[in-house]
Scaffold this motif. Sequence first.
Motif, mmCIF file in Angstrom:
data_model
loop_
_atom_site.group_PDB
_atom_site.id
_atom_site.type_symbol
_atom_site.label_atom_id
_atom_site.label_comp_id
_atom_site.label_asym_id
_atom_site.label_seq_id
_atom_site.Cartn_x
_atom_site.Cartn_y
_atom_site.Cartn_z
ATOM 1 N N SER A 1 0.831 -1.208 0.000
ATOM 2 C CA SER A 1 0.000 0.000 0.000
ATOM 3 C C SER A 1 0.861 1.251 0.000
ATOM 4 C CB SER A 1 -0.921 -0.002 1.230
ATOM 5 O OG SER A 1 -1.869 -1.042 1.148
ATOM 6 N N ALA A 2 1.973 1.213 0.737
ATOM 7 C CA ALA A 2 2.857 2.377 0.793
ATOM 8 C C ALA A 2 3.491 2.654 -0.569
ATOM 9 C CB ALA A 2 3.930 2.154 1.853
ATOM 10 N N SER A 3 3.842 1.601 -1.300
ATOM 11 C CA SER A 3 4.453 1.809 -2.617
ATOM 12 C C SER A 3 3.430 2.341 -3.613
ATOM 13 C CB SER A 3 5.082 0.512 -3.129
ATOM 14 O OG SER A 3 4.105 -0.475 -3.400
ATOM 15 N N LEU A 4 2.197 1.893 -3.529
ATOM 16 C CA LEU A 4 1.156 2.406 -4.422
ATOM 17 C C LEU A 4 0.847 3.874 -4.121
ATOM 18 C CD1 LEU A 4 -1.180 -0.733 -4.398
ATOM 19 C CD2 LEU A 4 0.398 -0.022 -6.205
ATOM 20 N N ALA A 5 0.866 4.236 -2.842
ATOM 21 C CA ALA A 5 0.689 5.644 -2.484
ATOM 22 C C ALA A 5 1.870 6.476 -2.985
ATOM 23 C CB ALA A 5 0.551 5.778 -0.972
ATOM 24 N N MET A 6 3.079 5.895 -2.955
ATOM 25 C CA MET A 6 4.253 6.570 -3.513
ATOM 26 C C MET A 6 4.033 6.897 -4.985
ATOM 27 S SD MET A 6 8.008 4.875 -4.224
ATOM 28 C CE MET A 6 7.271 3.796 -5.500
ATOM 29 N N ASP A 7 3.500 5.945 -5.749
ATOM 30 C CA ASP A 7 3.245 6.179 -7.169
ATOM 31 C C ASP A 7 2.356 7.393 -7.367
ATOM 32 O OD1 ASP A 7 4.657 3.844 -7.784
ATOM 33 O OD2 ASP A 7 2.846 2.613 -7.822
ATOM 34 N N ASP A 8 1.278 7.462 -6.607
ATOM 35 C CA ASP A 8 0.337 8.571 -6.757
ATOM 36 C C ASP A 8 1.006 9.901 -6.426
ATOM 37 O OD1 ASP A 8 -1.649 6.782 -7.465
ATOM 38 O OD2 ASP A 8 -2.483 6.654 -5.444
ATOM 39 N N ARG A 9 1.831 9.896 -5.389
ATOM 40 C CA ARG A 9 2.483 11.133 -4.965
ATOM 41 C C ARG A 9 3.468 11.622 -6.034
ATOM 42 N NH1 ARG A 9 3.533 9.657 -0.032
ATOM 43 N NH2 ARG A 9 1.799 10.790 0.903
ATOM 44 N N ILE A 10 4.241 10.693 -6.592
ATOM 45 C CA ILE A 10 5.213 11.098 -7.614
ATOM 46 C C ILE A 10 4.502 11.534 -8.889
ATOM 47 C CG2 ILE A 10 7.107 10.299 -9.080
ATOM 48 C CD1 ILE A 10 7.874 8.363 -6.822
ATOM 49 N N ALA A 11 3.512 10.762 -9.328
ATOM 50 C CA ALA A 11 2.809 11.084 -10.572
ATOM 51 C C ALA A 11 2.087 12.423 -10.482
ATOM 52 C CB ALA A 11 1.830 9.974 -10.917
ATOM 53 N N ALA A 12 1.676 12.802 -9.274
ATOM 54 C CA ALA A 12 0.953 14.062 -9.101
ATOM 55 C C ALA A 12 1.831 15.272 -9.398
ATOM 56 C CB ALA A 12 0.403 14.167 -7.681
ATOM 57 N N THR A 13 3.146 15.079 -9.446
ATOM 58 C CA THR A 13 4.034 16.197 -9.794
ATOM 59 C C THR A 13 3.967 16.533 -11.275
ATOM 60 O OG1 THR A 13 5.962 14.796 -10.295
ATOM 61 C CG2 THR A 13 5.647 15.471 -7.985
ATOM 62 N N GLY A 14 3.427 15.628 -12.084
ATOM 63 C CA GLY A 14 3.373 15.839 -13.521
ATOM 64 C C GLY A 14 4.538 15.248 -14.274
ATOM 65 N N VAL A 15 5.500 14.634 -13.575
ATOM 66 C CA VAL A 15 6.636 14.011 -14.245
ATOM 67 C C VAL A 15 6.148 12.801 -15.045
ATOM 68 C CG1 VAL A 15 7.211 12.381 -12.377
ATOM 69 C CG2 VAL A 15 9.033 13.293 -13.845
ATOM 70 N N HIS A 16 6.790 12.524 -16.166
ATOM 71 C CA HIS A 16 6.496 11.286 -16.884
ATOM 72 C C HIS A 16 6.934 10.119 -15.987
ATOM 73 C CE1 HIS A 16 5.656 13.790 -20.254
ATOM 74 N NE2 HIS A 16 6.911 14.122 -20.474
ATOM 75 N N TYR A 17 6.041 9.146 -15.815
ATOM 76 C CA TYR A 17 6.263 8.166 -14.741
ATOM 77 C C TYR A 17 5.894 6.758 -15.179
ATOM 78 C CZ TYR A 17 6.140 6.195 -10.005
ATOM 79 O OH TYR A 17 6.377 5.441 -8.881
ATOM 80 N N ARG A 18 6.774 5.823 -14.877
ATOM 81 C CA ARG A 18 6.494 4.403 -15.063
ATOM 82 C C ARG A 18 6.703 3.681 -13.739
ATOM 83 N NH1 ARG A 18 4.538 6.258 -18.754
ATOM 84 N NH2 ARG A 18 4.648 5.722 -20.977
ATOM 85 N N ALA A 19 5.658 3.035 -13.262
ATOM 86 C CA ALA A 19 5.718 2.228 -12.050
ATOM 87 C C ALA A 19 5.878 0.767 -12.455
ATOM 88 C CB ALA A 19 4.447 2.414 -11.226
ATOM 89 N N LEU A 20 6.986 0.158 -12.069
ATOM 90 C CA LEU A 20 7.223 -1.258 -12.360
ATOM 91 C C LEU A 20 6.499 -2.079 -11.297
ATOM 92 C CD1 LEU A 20 11.034 -1.095 -13.197
ATOM 93 C CD2 LEU A 20 9.056 -0.659 -14.685
ATOM 94 N N CYS A 21 5.599 -2.952 -11.734
ATOM 95 C CA CYS A 21 4.666 -3.594 -10.808
ATOM 96 C C CYS A 21 4.789 -5.117 -10.837
ATOM 97 C CB CYS A 21 3.237 -3.184 -11.154
ATOM 98 S SG CYS A 21 2.950 -1.396 -11.041
ATOM 99 N N PRO A 22 5.723 -5.666 -10.069
ATOM 100 C CA PRO A 22 5.838 -7.116 -9.971
ATOM 101 C C PRO A 22 4.928 -7.670 -8.881
ATOM 102 C CG PRO A 22 7.594 -6.110 -8.731
ATOM 103 C CD PRO A 22 6.794 -4.975 -9.340
ATOM 104 N N PRO A 23 4.682 -8.983 -8.911
ATOM 105 C CA PRO A 23 4.043 -9.650 -7.783
ATOM 106 C C PRO A 23 5.124 -10.131 -6.805
ATOM 107 C CG PRO A 23 4.160 -11.139 -9.649
ATOM 108 C CD PRO A 23 4.821 -9.859 -10.070
ATOM 109 N N PHE A 24 4.989 -11.345 -6.281
ATOM 110 C CA PHE A 24 5.938 -11.908 -5.314
ATOM 111 C C PHE A 24 7.312 -12.086 -5.967
ATOM 112 C CE2 PHE A 24 7.956 -15.521 -3.164
ATOM 113 C CZ PHE A 24 7.848 -15.147 -1.831
ATOM 114 N N LEU A 25 8.351 -11.562 -5.342
ATOM 115 C CA LEU A 25 9.688 -11.670 -5.898
ATOM 116 C C LEU A 25 10.299 -13.032 -5.582
ATOM 117 C CD1 LEU A 25 11.210 -8.177 -5.047
ATOM 118 C CD2 LEU A 25 9.953 -8.897 -7.093
ATOM 119 N N MET A 26 10.793 -13.705 -6.610
ATOM 120 C CA MET A 26 11.436 -14.993 -6.393
ATOM 121 C C MET A 26 12.581 -14.878 -5.391
ATOM 122 S SD MET A 26 11.566 -16.415 -10.322
ATOM 123 C CE MET A 26 10.189 -16.173 -11.443
ATOM 124 N N GLU A 27 13.289 -13.749 -5.431
ATOM 125 C CA GLU A 27 14.432 -13.550 -4.536
ATOM 126 C C GLU A 27 14.041 -13.554 -3.070
ATOM 127 O OE1 GLU A 27 16.399 -12.742 -8.331
ATOM 128 O OE2 GLU A 27 14.375 -12.437 -7.549
#
Length: 299
Positions: free
Chosen positions: A127-153
């Motif tokens: 949830s914190a990372s998704l809120a981060m996306d919204d906060r950064i995108a709200a600046t108007g910067v061109h933005y790509r959020a890389l969205c993986p599920p469970f990391l094998m690592e």
Amino acid sequence: MIVITTPTGGIGRQVLDNVLDGLDARDDGTALRVIARDPGRLTARARERAQVFRGSHADPEVLGAACDGADQVFWLVPPAPGADSVEGHFREFTLPLCEAVARQGLARVVAVSSLGRGVAKDAGPISASLAMDDRIAATGVHYRALCPPFLMENLLGQAAALRDTGEFRMAYAADRVLRTCATADIAATAARLLLDDSWTGRADVPLVGPDDLTPEGMAEVLSDVLGRPVRVRETTPEAYKASALRFGASEGGAQGLADMASAMDAQGFYGAAEPSTPDTAPTSFRRWCEEVLRPATLA
């Protein structure tokens, strides 16, 4: 100019290597900067090719200096199980970036986030990372959020247990599909975006591996790859929290991990409904086990 954060971390290190490969191949003079708490952990190649800024990218002065004149930024909020608050930890890192975007005119940001947008609720770091996306995108910067599920690592922390007991633990239903992703695929996708100055706007980039395995199915693959019986043992979010506390997490950090585990299991946003994305996440669980996990169990 490209700026890379967390260049010595599990994902950031791979992003840096991929970007260096890309810059060497095209040889167009693009400048590269990295922000590192411990520059001594950088490879000789990275120290030679990149301008290094010592410190944390949560420090507005360090981040501002590194981003002066920059065009593209790779952004990753590092895990901090000792932080008092998961949300506060993400906010501490994200606000300086938003200030840098507004003050210095950064064009593009590529960040590591998570699947679960519109679904995940009260899910700790997710949830914190998704809120981060919204906060950064709200600046108007061109933005790509890389969205993986469970990391094998995530399984690397249990390499010793796999070697010694033939068992790994998961706070997730053993018979429910859990979509996965290898960090190498995240890094490769991040590097492609960082080396491309043509994309605009905001978008999520799903990174879902080709498998539809349950934890029980993962155990079968592990048994085959490791050449010994492997079983998965279901644990609970409460037990997950207790384990995190024993390993030094704060109460807030441990609770965030427990909330994440509960949400993953109950809300299913890393489950079978997510289609695979071969263009961004081609690595299979078997291949990852052969190339990454098996060597770790032999170390």
